[in-house]
Design a protein around this motif. Structure first.
Motif, short mmCIF file in Angstrom:
data_model
loop_
_atom_site.label_atom_id
_atom_site.label_comp_id
_atom_site.label_asym_id
_atom_site.label_seq_id
_atom_site.Cartn_x
_atom_site.Cartn_y
_atom_site.Cartn_z
N GLY A 109 0.54 -1.54 0.07
CA GLY A 109 0.12 0.10 -0.24
C GLY A 109 1.09 1.31 -0.60
N GLU A 110 1.94 1.34 -0.54
CA GLU A 110 3.00 2.41 -0.40
C GLU A 110 2.88 3.18 -1.51
N TYR A 111 3.06 1.82 -2.40
CA TYR A 111 3.12 2.31 -4.13
C TYR A 111 2.62 4.06 -4.63
N GLY A 112 2.87 4.64 -5.07
CA GLY A 112 2.86 5.99 -5.39
C GLY A 112 2.62 7.12 -4.78
N TYR A 113 3.23 6.70 -3.33
CA TYR A 113 3.61 8.32 -3.08
C TYR A 113 5.32 7.91 -2.88
N CYS A 114 5.60 9.39 -2.44
CA CYS A 114 7.26 9.60 -2.29
C CYS A 114 7.56 8.89 -1.19
N GLU A 115 8.81 8.43 -1.25
CA GLU A 115 9.32 7.57 0.00
C GLU A 115 9.88 8.82 0.91
N VAL A 116 10.33 10.14 0.55
CA VAL A 116 10.83 10.99 1.25
C VAL A 116 10.10 12.01 2.10
N THR A 117 9.26 12.18 1.09
CA THR A 117 7.92 13.40 2.04
C THR A 117 6.78 13.42 2.46
N GLY A 118 5.87 11.62 1.41
CA GLY A 118 5.01 11.01 1.81
C GLY A 118 3.59 11.78 1.05
N GLU A 119 4.69 12.31 -0.01
CA GLU A 119 3.24 13.16 -0.81
C GLU A 119 2.82 11.92 -2.49
N PRO A 120 2.10 12.07 -2.43
CA PRO A 120 1.70 11.35 -4.00
C PRO A 120 2.32 12.18 -4.93
N ILE A 121 3.05 10.92 -6.04
CA ILE A 121 3.96 11.23 -6.58
C ILE A 121 3.03 11.99 -8.04
N GLY A 122 2.10 10.91 -8.48
CA GLY A 122 1.29 12.01 -9.37
C GLY A 122 1.36 10.94 -10.60
N ILE A 123 -0.04 10.52 -10.97
CA ILE A 123 -0.25 9.65 -12.13
C ILE A 123 0.58 9.44 -12.98
N GLY A 124 0.48 11.06 -14.02
CA GLY A 124 1.60 11.15 -14.78
C GLY A 124 2.70 10.59 -14.95
N ARG A 125 4.35 11.45 -13.37
CA ARG A 125 5.20 10.36 -13.38
C ARG A 125 5.22 8.99 -13.27
N LEU A 126 3.82 8.63 -13.04
CA LEU A 126 4.26 6.69 -12.54
C LEU A 126 3.93 6.04 -14.08
N GLN A 127 3.21 7.37 -15.07
CA GLN A 127 2.61 6.53 -15.90
C GLN A 127 4.14 6.35 -17.01
N ALA A 128 5.10 7.42 -16.64
CA ALA A 128 6.67 7.59 -17.48
C ALA A 128 7.29 6.89 -16.56
N ARG A 129 7.09 6.88 -15.45
CA ARG A 129 8.74 6.03 -14.92
C ARG A 129 7.19 5.22 -13.65
N PRO A 130 6.66 3.88 -14.34
CA PRO A 130 6.09 3.41 -13.17
C PRO A 130 7.26 2.64 -11.66
N ILE A 131 8.29 3.05 -12.00
CA ILE A 131 9.27 2.53 -10.99
C ILE A 131 9.90 3.51 -9.58
N ALA A 132 9.34 5.03 -10.02
CA ALA A 132 9.04 6.15 -9.69
C ALA A 132 9.03 5.92 -7.80
N THR A 133 10.15 6.86 -7.44
CA THR A 133 9.55 6.79 -5.48
C THR A 133 9.84 8.17 -5.57
N MET A 134 10.12 9.19 -5.95
CA MET A 134 9.87 10.46 -5.52
C MET A 134 9.04 11.08 -6.02
N THR A 135 8.82 12.40 -5.63
CA THR A 135 8.11 13.38 -6.06
C THR A 135 9.01 13.77 -7.48
N VAL A 136 9.32 14.26 -8.34
CA VAL A 136 10.22 15.35 -9.47
C VAL A 136 10.53 16.21 -8.41
N GLU A 137 9.76 16.84 -7.35
CA GLU A 137 10.76 17.96 -6.84
C GLU A 137 11.66 17.18 -5.70
N ALA A 138 11.58 16.51 -5.31
CA ALA A 138 12.08 15.39 -4.38
C ALA A 138 12.66 14.43 -4.51
#
Length: 152
Positions: A109-138
């Motif tokens: 249940g942790e997928y899609g949330y930034c491992e640094v900030t805990g904020e949602p990574i975003g659908i667009g980023r996950l579509q582009a990079r499904p293995i992303a663990t951080m938001t663009v800013e982080a």
């Protein structure tokens, strides 16, 4: 010659075609709803299968035997091609570990949330990079810190 990143993008695009279907996650629905999680789970599994299928082809070619090019230039060219192919496979081996980690995050249940900030990574980023663990800013902040520490 295609770069490793281009190959990775091609394999991900192939995985998207494999899962097909009419459903595409959107920002209009609740974030990381069950359909979204299922979509990304299927995408990650198809991506992993594509990589493993390509690796099996490389392994079969390697098992065919050593290069026996009579011309030294042809042999050097073939060896260079094999070196590139093996580096690509090594990169993909590491990518499979990241895909497996993403699949574990979905289950936990942790997928899609930034491992640094805990904020949602975003659908667009996950579509582009499904293995992303951080938001663009982080991710940008992480890369800036990494660059500064390398420059020291």
């Amino acid at each position: 010659m295609a770069t490793a990143l281009e190959n990775e993008i091609d394999v991900l695009a192939k995985a998207r075609r494999v899962i097909g279907g009419a459903y595409v996650p959107s920002d209009d629905e609740s974030y990381m709803s069950e359909p979204q999680q299922e979509y990304f789970r299927n995408l990650l599994m198809a991506w992993k299968k594509s990589i493993l299928d390509a690796s099996a082809g490389t392994l079969a070619q390697l098992q065919d035997g050593p290069l026996r090019e009579p011309d030294l230039n042809d042999r050097a060219s073939s060896e260079t091609d094999w070196g590139i192919e093996l580096r690509t496979r090594d990169r993909q081996r590491k990518l499979i570990a990241k895909i497996d980690a993403a699949l574990r995050r979905i289950e936990e249940g942790e997928y899609g949330y930034c491992e640094v900030t805990g904020e949602p990574i975003g659908i667009g980023r996950l579509q582009a990079r499904p293995i992303a663990t951080m938001t663009v800013e982080a991710q940008e902040a992480h890369e800036r810190r990494e660059k500064i520490s390398r420059d020291d």
